[in-house]
Design a protein around this motif. Structure first.
Motif, PDB file in Angstrom:
ATOM      1  N   GLY A 417       0.814  -1.204   0.000  1.00 21.20           N
ATOM      2  CA  GLY A 417       0.000   0.000   0.000  1.00 21.20           C
ATOM      3  C   GLY A 417       0.850   1.257   0.000  1.00 21.20           C
ATOM      4  N   ALA A 418       0.174   2.388  -0.119  1.00 23.00           N
ATOM      5  CA  ALA A 418       0.878   3.667  -0.253  1.00 23.00           C
ATOM      6  C   ALA A 418       1.738   3.982   0.954  1.00 23.00           C
ATOM      7  CB  ALA A 418      -0.149   4.775  -0.483  1.00 23.00           C
ATOM      8  N   GLU A 419       1.234   3.637   2.141  1.00 21.27           N
ATOM      9  CA  GLU A 419       1.983   3.971   3.359  1.00 21.27           C
ATOM     10  C   GLU A 419       3.319   3.241   3.410  1.00 21.27           C
ATOM     11  OE1 GLU A 419       1.451   3.700   8.225  1.00 21.27           O
ATOM     12  OE2 GLU A 419      -0.291   3.420   6.905  1.00 21.27           O
ATOM     13  N   LYS A 420       3.295   1.949   3.097  1.00 19.68           N
ATOM     14  CA  LYS A 420       4.551   1.185   3.139  1.00 19.68           C
ATOM     15  C   LYS A 420       5.460   1.539   1.969  1.00 19.68           C
ATOM     16  CE  LYS A 420       3.465  -2.763   6.008  1.00 19.68           C
ATOM     17  NZ  LYS A 420       3.689  -4.200   6.202  1.00 19.68           N
ATOM     18  N   ARG A 421       4.836   1.849   0.797  1.00 23.99           N
ATOM     19  CA  ARG A 421       5.676   2.266  -0.332  1.00 23.99           C
ATOM     20  C   ARG A 421       6.417   3.543  -0.008  1.00 23.99           C
ATOM     21  NH1 ARG A 421       1.197   1.251  -3.532  1.00 23.99           N
ATOM     22  NH2 ARG A 421       1.008   3.485  -3.994  1.00 23.99           N
ATOM     23  N   ALA A 422       5.766   4.404   0.792  1.00 22.17           N
ATOM     24  CA  ALA A 422       6.427   5.653   1.179  1.00 22.17           C
ATOM     25  C   ALA A 422       7.641   5.388   2.059  1.00 22.17           C
ATOM     26  CB  ALA A 422       5.422   6.558   1.919  1.00 22.17           C
ATOM     27  N   ASN A 423       7.620   4.260   2.727  1.00 15.66           N
ATOM     28  CA  ASN A 423       8.758   3.876   3.579  1.00 15.66           C
ATOM     29  C   ASN A 423       9.759   2.987   2.842  1.00 15.66           C
ATOM     30  OD1 ASN A 423       7.699   5.267   5.792  1.00 15.66           O
ATOM     31  ND2 ASN A 423       6.412   3.494   6.353  1.00 15.66           N
ATOM     32  N   GLY A 424       9.583   2.862   1.490  1.00 15.53           N
ATOM     33  CA  GLY A 424      10.549   2.132   0.687  1.00 15.53           C
ATOM     34  C   GLY A 424      10.225   0.685   0.421  1.00 15.53           C
ATOM     35  N   ALA A 425       9.010   0.239   0.747  1.00 15.06           N
ATOM     36  CA  ALA A 425       8.642  -1.167   0.528  1.00 15.06           C
ATOM     37  C   ALA A 425       7.974  -1.326  -0.828  1.00 15.06           C
ATOM     38  CB  ALA A 425       7.700  -1.653   1.632  1.00 15.06           C
ATOM     39  N   GLY A 426       8.434  -2.312  -1.616  1.00 15.61           N
ATOM     40  CA  GLY A 426       7.770  -2.674  -2.863  1.00 15.61           C
ATOM     41  C   GLY A 426       7.772  -1.568  -3.908  1.00 15.61           C
ATOM     42  N   PHE A 427       6.908  -1.733  -4.937  1.00 15.57           N
ATOM     43  CA  PHE A 427       6.785  -0.738  -5.997  1.00 15.57           C
ATOM     44  C   PHE A 427       5.377  -0.861  -6.592  1.00 15.57           C
ATOM     45  CE2 PHE A 427       8.484  -4.608  -7.817  1.00 15.57           C
ATOM     46  CZ  PHE A 427       7.738  -4.794  -8.970  1.00 15.57           C
ATOM     47  N   ASP A 428       4.951   0.200  -7.269  1.00 11.21           N
ATOM     48  CA  ASP A 428       3.594   0.230  -7.834  1.00 11.21           C
ATOM     49  C   ASP A 428       3.591   0.178  -9.345  1.00 11.21           C
ATOM     50  OD1 ASP A 428       0.776   0.428  -7.634  1.00 11.21           O
ATOM     51  OD2 ASP A 428       0.898   2.547  -8.172  1.00 11.21           O
ATOM     52  N   GLY A 429       4.712   0.520  -9.968  1.00 13.92           N
ATOM     53  CA  GLY A 429       4.797   0.510 -11.421  1.00 13.92           C
ATOM     54  C   GLY A 429       6.225   0.301 -11.864  1.00 13.92           C
ATOM     55  N   LEU A 430       6.415  -0.553 -12.878  1.00 18.52           N
ATOM     56  CA  LEU A 430       7.778  -0.879 -13.312  1.00 18.52           C
ATOM     57  C   LEU A 430       8.493   0.307 -13.925  1.00 18.52           C
ATOM     58  CD1 LEU A 430       7.263  -4.414 -14.909  1.00 18.52           C
ATOM     59  CD2 LEU A 430       8.425  -3.866 -12.768  1.00 18.52           C
ATOM     60  N   LEU A 431       7.790   1.084 -14.756  1.00 25.44           N
ATOM     61  CA  LEU A 431       8.457   2.168 -15.475  1.00 25.44           C
ATOM     62  C   LEU A 431       9.040   3.200 -14.520  1.00 25.44           C
ATOM     63  CD1 LEU A 431       6.126   2.803 -18.563  1.00 25.44           C
ATOM     64  CD2 LEU A 431       8.397   1.746 -18.516  1.00 25.44           C
ATOM     65  N   LEU A 432       8.244   3.600 -13.518  1.00 25.72           N
ATOM     66  CA  LEU A 432       8.731   4.599 -12.559  1.00 25.72           C
ATOM     67  C   LEU A 432       9.824   4.046 -11.663  1.00 25.72           C
ATOM     68  CD1 LEU A 432       5.350   6.273 -11.527  1.00 25.72           C
ATOM     69  CD2 LEU A 432       7.085   7.149 -13.119  1.00 25.72           C
ATOM     70  N   SER A 433       9.748   2.765 -11.346  1.00 24.92           N
ATOM     71  CA  SER A 433      10.694   2.169 -10.403  1.00 24.92           C
ATOM     72  C   SER A 433      12.021   1.816 -11.052  1.00 24.92           C
ATOM     73  CB  SER A 433      10.084   0.904  -9.781  1.00 24.92           C
ATOM     74  OG  SER A 433       8.855   1.202  -9.149  1.00 24.92           O
ATOM     75  N   MET A 434      12.027   1.597 -12.365  1.00 25.36           N
ATOM     76  CA  MET A 434      13.273   1.174 -13.021  1.00 25.36           C
ATOM     77  C   MET A 434      14.316   2.287 -13.027  1.00 25.36           C
ATOM     78  SD  MET A 434      11.758  -1.088 -16.196  1.00 25.36           S
ATOM     79  CE  MET A 434      13.359  -1.343 -16.946  1.00 25.36           C
ATOM     80  N   GLY A 435      13.856   3.556 -12.947  1.00 21.35           N
ATOM     81  CA  GLY A 435      14.824   4.656 -12.922  1.00 21.35           C
ATOM     82  C   GLY A 435      15.619   4.700 -11.633  1.00 21.35           C
ATOM     83  N   ASP A 436      14.998   4.315 -10.532  1.00 22.44           N
ATOM     84  CA  ASP A 436      15.672   4.340  -9.229  1.00 22.44           C
ATOM     85  C   ASP A 436      15.250   3.084  -8.463  1.00 22.44           C
ATOM     86  OD1 ASP A 436      17.090   5.031  -6.996  1.00 22.44           O
ATOM     87  OD2 ASP A 436      15.574   6.456  -6.251  1.00 22.44           O
ATOM     88  N   PRO A 437      15.800   1.913  -8.857  1.00 16.84           N
ATOM     89  CA  PRO A 437      15.325   0.653  -8.262  1.00 16.84           C
ATOM     90  C   PRO A 437      15.760   0.452  -6.824  1.00 16.84           C
ATOM     91  CG  PRO A 437      17.150   0.213  -9.730  1.00 16.84           C
ATOM     92  CD  PRO A 437      16.841   1.676  -9.861  1.00 16.84           C
ATOM     93  N   GLY A 438      16.872   1.036  -6.418  1.00 19.91           N
ATOM     94  CA  GLY A 438      17.350   0.858  -5.053  1.00 19.91           C
ATOM     95  C   GLY A 438      17.641  -0.602  -4.750  1.00 19.91           C
ATOM     96  N   ASP A 439      17.235  -1.026  -3.555  1.00 23.88           N
ATOM     97  CA  ASP A 439      17.502  -2.406  -3.158  1.00 23.88           C
ATOM     98  C   ASP A 439      16.488  -3.389  -3.741  1.00 23.88           C
ATOM     99  OD1 ASP A 439      15.311  -1.571  -1.774  1.00 23.88           O
ATOM    100  OD2 ASP A 439      15.999  -2.263   0.197  1.00 23.88           O
ATOM    101  N   LYS A 440      15.554  -2.880  -4.564  1.00 27.10           N
ATOM    102  CA  LYS A 440      14.546  -3.751  -5.200  1.00 27.10           C
ATOM    103  C   LYS A 440      14.901  -4.034  -6.657  1.00 27.10           C
ATOM    104  CE  LYS A 440      11.409  -0.677  -4.319  1.00 27.10           C
ATOM    105  NZ  LYS A 440      12.243   0.252  -3.569  1.00 27.10           N
ATOM    106  N   ALA A 441      16.156  -3.810  -7.040  1.00 29.31           N
ATOM    107  CA  ALA A 441      16.566  -3.930  -8.439  1.00 29.31           C
ATOM    108  C   ALA A 441      16.295  -5.333  -8.994  1.00 29.31           C
ATOM    109  CB  ALA A 441      18.048  -3.590  -8.575  1.00 29.31           C
ATOM    110  N   GLY A 442      16.616  -6.374  -8.229  1.00 35.39           N
ATOM    111  CA  GLY A 442      16.410  -7.744  -8.722  1.00 35.39           C
ATOM    112  C   GLY A 442      14.963  -8.024  -9.052  1.00 35.39           C
ATOM    113  N   THR A 443      14.060  -7.663  -8.123  1.00 33.91           N
ATOM    114  CA  THR A 443      12.631  -7.897  -8.335  1.00 33.91           C
ATOM    115  C   THR A 443      12.112  -7.100  -9.521  1.00 33.91           C
ATOM    116  OG1 THR A 443      12.258  -8.353  -5.999  1.00 33.91           O
ATOM    117  CG2 THR A 443      10.345  -7.683  -7.291  1.00 33.91           C
ATOM    118  N   ILE A 444      12.517  -5.847  -9.603  1.00 32.89           N
ATOM    119  CA  ILE A 444      12.013  -4.973 -10.673  1.00 32.89           C
ATOM    120  C   ILE A 444      12.500  -5.440 -12.039  1.00 32.89           C
ATOM    121  CG2 ILE A 444      12.164  -2.641 -11.614  1.00 32.89           C
ATOM    122  CD1 ILE A 444      12.189  -1.632  -8.716  1.00 32.89           C
ATOM    123  N   TYR A 445      13.797  -5.717 -12.132  1.00 28.91           N
ATOM    124  CA  TYR A 445      14.338  -6.109 -13.439  1.00 28.91           C
ATOM    125  C   TYR A 445      13.849  -7.498 -13.866  1.00 28.91           C
ATOM    126  CZ  TYR A 445      17.362  -2.039 -13.238  1.00 28.91           C
ATOM    127  OH  TYR A 445      17.842  -0.756 -13.182  1.00 28.91           O
TER     128      TYR A 445
END
Length: 879
Positions: A417-445
């Motif tokens: 949800g939005a609250e946890k995403r604000a704290n850096g958990a998970g992602f809501d969309g691949l396109l926006l997250s691929m620019g700055d994947p952080g520690d979620k790079a493996g999952t996103i890619y």
């Protein structure tokens, strides 16, 4: 044209008035001319020859001339055979070569005259009516073959011209019996050592000096002649004679020779294998010989695997001359490209009520099936990747669905949800997250990689199925267009090219939409709704109406007689009616949306409804009763409107949600539709009832009736109607599927034999019932056979081929086996209820009743006669 101008008659007159073998007599030129005129079984020339022989050549001078040529050639053959039998190989002399060429040419001329199963000319060359001549060309040619193949030593010393001549002699005899000509069949099977000569020719290894094509051609000619000798035989006498001289092991030896040449002479080997398979099938009828043949065939398969006889020769059963005949034929290369989906679709939709109906529908579908086979074969010939893709299409689809499951599992574990995403958990969309994947790079890619694979896979399916199905759809539409535009014959209905009633419906729908928009703008001008919300509503309605307009236009254009109409019909049918395009474009759109928002990936999981036949029935259970369910939904909306008005009038303060009451009919309607219709109760939107009104009057009973009427009407009746429609449709689909499966499993598709009736016959040493639909009465083999006949020229057809062609031209199904099979027939058994046709089966009980009535009438007449005699005797006695 030449025959009409008398050229054929001049050639025959020249033969009749000149002696054979005299140089510069003109007879040789006449023979050459006649051979060119009658080549490939020219029926018009054959008819002219027959007319001349029967009306102008009573003395049989033409056939005598041909007999003199054959006798001279046979003498040369005999001399050459004696020469090579007694001595080592020596080249042929020029005189011998000339004699052999003349003999081969004369045999070829007789071959052409008999081609096309001309039974009259076949018999004429054996025996001339009227007594003007008494020559037997058939016997003389057969004797020449016997002389040429008198032993294996003579055969191994032959050279090219000798083998070629013997092959032409055998082909001449083949044309003399094919059709069949029973008298010629009996003549050849009864000749001493003739069958033995054929056996020696069949198994001879020949000398390496002989060209490989000529060797195989001679063996092919022998196999074709042997098959022709068995064609249409009413008993097994000819079979016994052939087996006495040519045992199955000799046929297996010939098969081995064919197998060695399969790579270098594929076409010739396949043609020879057709005749060989026919021989194995027919000779297997002899008591005790079937198991021996099966053992030989099985041993070969274990040793070298399947050969061209197993893979390129089809086998069906045909009803011909009151008997079931084995028919073997060459499978055209295109037949291997009829898709399994097409076969499954036909079997899933064809009317299975009777064997005649389903076979009639199958034969009517042949042009469309042939079009698909030829198109896919053409594509496969031009691209190596295409046949692999089509063969593995089902696997590819399931593989892509596996990727969809993996993608959704990965997205499921990374969506918050939005609250946890604000704290850096998970992602809501691949396109926006691929620019700055952080520690979620493996999952996103990983998700992006799987999504790209899906896009590539679905695009490939659209491409490959597009180049497959679009040309087939266009060809089918053009065929319908041409047929519809053909001027109707007297008495036939005129095909309507436009459906004006669709325009009336479209105009009414447009008027209704415009009226609604005007009403909405008048009633909600300056209301609470934002301008953007109103614009979105209007845009949605116009888009929906546009889609309806496209459908209405397609329904209006019943026959695409204009080019614009044709292009529109093709485009509409491809985009909206072809599942391969519609479904996979939808999946691509969802996949692209999924790059922006995770939730769209989850909708792709519903592709299982397209892949699974069982789950597909769930969708059908909703769509089949769709019209009735829409009617029920409309009644539910009408109920919501009624309750909105009465609730607003009498219970305005009690209709509420979340503490907020509705104060307009429209808001009360949406409240009831959203909160009450799904649950079938007003409990969620009505405050508890009071025992009295504000004026002190009792209202409990009215509230009870108000609430209970809604519950009984919506919650019980309407919802149960919807449930019944869905369950009933699903149950009906399941019952239909089970009944269809039962029919396909327990009835012969072609002949209609029932498993129970077949088992009741108690046949011994017979193939099981399940082999019937898989082998000798395989429905798709009948499609391939009809296609092979379309590709055959008349002179290549056997007698049964010609018969089936005539039946197909007339639309007659009498060539199909009816409630019997080759095995049943040759066991002397009869299946109960086995009429010649469906119509006869239906008439059978009536015939029994009529026969019974006729018998009763006979008995009544006899009783009347007896009574009259008794009355006369009694009167005489009284007097």
């Amino acid at each position: 044209n030449l025959t009409a101008k008398g050229v054929t008659e001049v050639a025959l007159l020249t033969l009749a008035t000149h002696e054979a073998g005299v140089e510069d007599s003109g007879a040789e030129a006449a023979l050459l001319l006649l051979a060119e005129l009658v080549r490939f079984g020219n029926l018009q020339v054959q008819s002219a020859v027959l007319a001349y022989l029967s009306t102008q050549d009573a003395d049989g001078k033409v056939v005598t001339h041909l007999m003199d040529k054959v006798t001279a050639g046979a003498a040369e053959v005999k001399v050459r055979a004696e020469q090579t039998k007694a001595n080592a190989y020596s080249p042929m002399s020029d005189k011998q070569r000339g004699g052999y060429r003349a003999f081969a040419f004369t045999a070829e001329l007789v071959h052409f005259l008999c081609e096309g199963h001309n039974v009259v000319l076949q018999s004429y060359f054996r025996e001339q009516p009227g007594g003007g001549a008494s020559v037997d060309l058939i016997t003389e040619v057969a004797l020449a073959v016997t002389s040429a193949c008198q032993n294996s030593a003579v055969l191994t010393k032959m050279e090219d011209l000798e083998v070629a001549t013997v092959a032409k002699l055998v082909w001449c005899l083949n044309e003399a019996v094919e059709g069949p000509n029973r008298a010629n069949q009996a003549l050849l099977t009864g000749m001493p050592d003739f069958l033995g000569a054929l056996e020696r020719l069949l198994v001879s290894p020949f000398h390496p000096r002989v060209d490989g094509d000529l060797q195989l051609g001679a063996k092919h000619a022998v196999l074709r002649l042997l098959a022709a000798l068995l064609e249409g035989q009413p008993d097994l006498e000819a079979h016994r004679k052939i087996v006495s001289e040519i045992p199955p092991v000799s046929l297996e030896t010939a098969r081995g020779a064919l197998g060695k040449a399969a790579k270098t002479h594929r076409d010739l080997v396949v043609d020879a294998s057709v005749a060989l398979k026919h021989l194995f099938a027919d000779l297997g009828l002899l008591p005790g010989l079937g198991p021996e043949i099966d053992k030989l065939l099985e041993a070969r398969r274990k040793k070298v695997g399947a050969d061209l006889m197993d893979t390129m020769v089809g086998h069906i059963e045909v009803s011909w001359n009151g008997r079931i005949e084995n028919v073997c034929f060459r499978l055209p290369d295109e037949t291997f490209f009829l898709s399994q989906d097409t076969k499954s679709d036909f079997m899933r939709t064809v009317n299975l009520s009777t064997a005649e109906k389903r076979m009639k529908l199958l034969l009517e579908a042949v042009p469309e099936l042939v079009g698909e086979m030829e198109h896919i074969y053409l594509l496969s010939s031009g691209a190596q990747l295409y046949p692999w893709f089509i063969r593995n299409l089902e696997t590819i689809k399931w593989g892509l669905y596996g990727l969809v499951v993996l993608l959704n599992l990965n997205i499921l574990m990374a969506s918050f949800g939005a609250e946890k995403r604000a704290n850096g958990a998970g992602f809501d969309g691949l396109l926006l997250s691929m620019g700055d994947p952080g520690d979620k790079a493996g999952t996103i890619y990983l998700s992006a990689f799987l999504a790209v694979l899906l896009l590539a896979g679905y695009s490939s399916i659209i491409f490959f199925l597009g180049i497959t199905e679009v040309p087939i759809l266009v060809r089918k539409l053009d065929k319908f267009r041409a047929k519809a535009m053909t001027p109707p014959k007297p008495g036939q209905p005129v095909v309507l090219r436009r459906d004006a009633s669709v325009l009336v419906t479209w105009a009414l729908a447009l008027a209704a939409l415009c009226t609604f928009l005007v009403m909405h703008s008048w009633n909600y001008a300056g209301g609470e709704s934002s301008p953007s919300a109103v614009s979105n509503l209007y845009a949605t309605l116009w888009v929906a109406f546009l889609l309806y307009t496209l459908t209405a236009l397609r329904q209006y254009v019943r026959v695409p007689d204009k080019e614009w109409a044709r292009r529109y019909a093709v485009g509409y049918d491809i985009v909206l009616t072809r599942p391969f395009f519609r479904n996979h474009v939808g999946l691509i759109v969802l996949c692209l949306l999924g790059f922006a928002r995770n939730e769209f990936f989850s909708v792709m999981l519903l592709d299982i409804l397209n892949l699974s036949g069982l789950l597909g029935n769930v969708v059908l259970a909703l769509t089949i009763p769709g019209t009735k369910m829409l009617g029920v939904l409309y009644i539910m909306l009408c109920t919501a409107v009624i309750y909105a008005h009465f609730g607003l009038k009498y219970y305005e303060g009690l209709l509420h949600t979340g503490g907020r009451a509705c104060h307009s009919a429209m808001s009360c309607f949406w409240l009831i539709a959203y909160k009450s219709l799904p649950g079938g109760s007003l409990g969620g939107v009505m405050k508890p009832a009071k025992f009295t009104t504000a004026e002190g009057e009792p209202d409990y009973l009215l509230r009870f009736l108000f609430d209970m009427a809604f519950y009984i009407w919506v919650g019980i009746l309407l919802f149960n109607i919807i449930t019944g429609l869905i369950v009933g449709a699903f149950g009906k689909l399941t019952a239909q599927d089970n009944a269809r499966k039962d029919t396909l499993d327990n009835q012969g598709f072609v002949s209609g034999i029932k498993r129970m009736n077949f088992d009741d016959l108690g046949l011994t040493n017979a193939p099981p019932f399940d082999d019937l639909n898989k082998t000798s009465q395989n429905a798709w083999m009948y499609v391939y056979y009809v296609y092979s006949l379309q590709k055959k020229s008349p002179v290549e057809c056997t007698g049964v081929d010609s018969f089936v062609k005539q039946c197909l031209a007339k639309g007659d199904l009498k060539w199909l086996p009816r409630n019997t099979s080759f095995v049943i027939q040759n066991a002397g058994a009869t299946v109960k209820g086995g009429g010649a046709s469906e119509e006869e089966d239906l008439k059978a009980p009536l015939k029994e009743v009529v026969a019974g009535i006729a018998e009763m009438q006979k008995q009544v007449v006899a009783l009347n006669a007896r009574l009259e005699v008794l009355e006369e005797d009694e009167g005489a006695e009284y007097n």
